[in-house]
Design a protein around this motif. Structure first.
Motif, short mmCIF file in Angstrom:
data_model
loop_
_atom_site.label_atom_id
_atom_site.label_comp_id
_atom_site.label_asym_id
_atom_site.label_seq_id
_atom_site.Cartn_x
_atom_site.Cartn_y
_atom_site.Cartn_z
N ARG A 25 51.77 -32.99 34.50
CA ARG A 25 52.58 -32.14 35.38
C ARG A 25 52.34 -30.66 35.09
O ARG A 25 52.17 -29.86 36.00
CB ARG A 25 54.06 -32.50 35.25
CG ARG A 25 54.96 -31.75 36.22
CD ARG A 25 56.42 -32.19 36.15
NE ARG A 25 56.94 -32.13 34.80
CZ ARG A 25 57.45 -33.18 34.13
NH1 ARG A 25 57.51 -34.36 34.70
NH2 ARG A 25 57.90 -33.06 32.90
N ILE A 28 48.95 -29.65 36.41
CA ILE A 28 48.98 -29.57 37.88
C ILE A 28 49.66 -28.27 38.31
O ILE A 28 49.22 -27.62 39.28
CB ILE A 28 49.68 -30.80 38.48
CG1 ILE A 28 48.79 -32.03 38.32
CG2 ILE A 28 50.03 -30.57 39.95
CD1 ILE A 28 49.46 -33.34 38.67
N GLU A 29 50.70 -27.85 37.62
CA GLU A 29 51.39 -26.60 37.96
C GLU A 29 50.45 -25.41 37.88
O GLU A 29 50.51 -24.50 38.70
CB GLU A 29 52.61 -26.39 37.07
CG GLU A 29 53.79 -27.23 37.48
CD GLU A 29 55.02 -26.97 36.63
OE1 GLU A 29 55.12 -25.89 36.00
OE2 GLU A 29 55.89 -27.86 36.59
N PHE A 31 47.11 -25.56 38.21
CA PHE A 31 46.06 -25.71 39.21
C PHE A 31 46.56 -25.66 40.66
O PHE A 31 45.77 -25.46 41.56
CB PHE A 31 45.31 -27.02 39.00
CG PHE A 31 44.49 -27.04 37.74
CD1 PHE A 31 44.06 -25.88 37.13
CD2 PHE A 31 44.14 -28.24 37.17
CE1 PHE A 31 43.29 -25.90 35.98
CE2 PHE A 31 43.37 -28.28 36.02
CZ PHE A 31 42.95 -27.10 35.43
N GLN A 32 47.84 -25.86 40.89
CA GLN A 32 48.31 -25.88 42.27
C GLN A 32 48.42 -24.48 42.87
O GLN A 32 48.51 -24.34 44.08
CB GLN A 32 49.64 -26.61 42.38
CG GLN A 32 50.83 -25.85 41.85
CD GLN A 32 52.09 -26.68 41.92
OE1 GLN A 32 52.07 -27.85 42.28
NE2 GLN A 32 53.21 -26.09 41.56
N LYS A 33 48.36 -23.46 42.04
CA LYS A 33 48.37 -22.10 42.58
C LYS A 33 47.09 -21.89 43.35
O LYS A 33 46.01 -22.31 42.92
CB LYS A 33 48.55 -21.10 41.47
CG LYS A 33 49.92 -21.25 40.82
CD LYS A 33 50.19 -20.23 39.79
CE LYS A 33 51.60 -20.47 39.24
NZ LYS A 33 51.94 -19.56 38.19
N LYS A 34 47.19 -21.22 44.48
CA LYS A 34 46.12 -21.20 45.47
C LYS A 34 44.74 -20.86 44.92
O LYS A 34 43.77 -21.50 45.28
CB LYS A 34 46.47 -20.22 46.59
CG LYS A 34 45.46 -20.23 47.70
CD LYS A 34 45.90 -19.42 48.88
CE LYS A 34 44.86 -19.51 49.97
NZ LYS A 34 45.20 -18.75 51.13
#
Length: 117
Positions: A25, A28-29, A31-34
């Motif tokens: 998690r 992912i936090e 990597f989820q930034k644009k």
């Protein structure tokens, strides 16, 4: 990459609850930034890169967005910012040891993409 079974994976992941730290998690936090993954990927191609050159490789990104993303990645310890106090002054960015440890992740993504996309 470790070859573990789906059941082993589920057993490991089920140990993490909503309130406890979970490495999946938390990763992912990041990597989820644009722009995070694209920036790390571009930095993985060279030893170091200047701000303007990085901006050109990324395409449609504003200076403000790139600056914000770079500061965030630097704060997470994934990149190194080196300032040169020369005339004209410039800044170069490179991957830290932690950032370089993402190479196997990119290789796994390339392998998966080649196989399934």
């Amino acid at each position: 990459m470790n070859n573990i079974s789906f059941n082993e994976y589920q057993s490991i992941i089920s140990e993490y609850t909503k309130d406890s730290p979970c490495p999946v998690r938390d990763t992912i936090e990041i990597f989820q930034k644009k722009w995070s993954l694209q920036i790390i990927f571009e930095l993985s191609k060279k030893d170091s890169i200047r701000f303007g050159e990085l901006k050109k490789t990324l395409g449609n990104i504003t200076n403000t967005m790139l600056t914000t993303a770079l500061k965030d990645l630097e704060g997470k310890g994934l990149i190194i910012r080196k300032q040169f106090n020369e005339i004209p002054p410039h800044v170069e960015y490179s991957l830290s040891k932690a950032g370089k440890n993402l190479y196997p992740v990119f290789m796994a993504m390339a392998e998966w993409g080649g196989k399934y996309l």
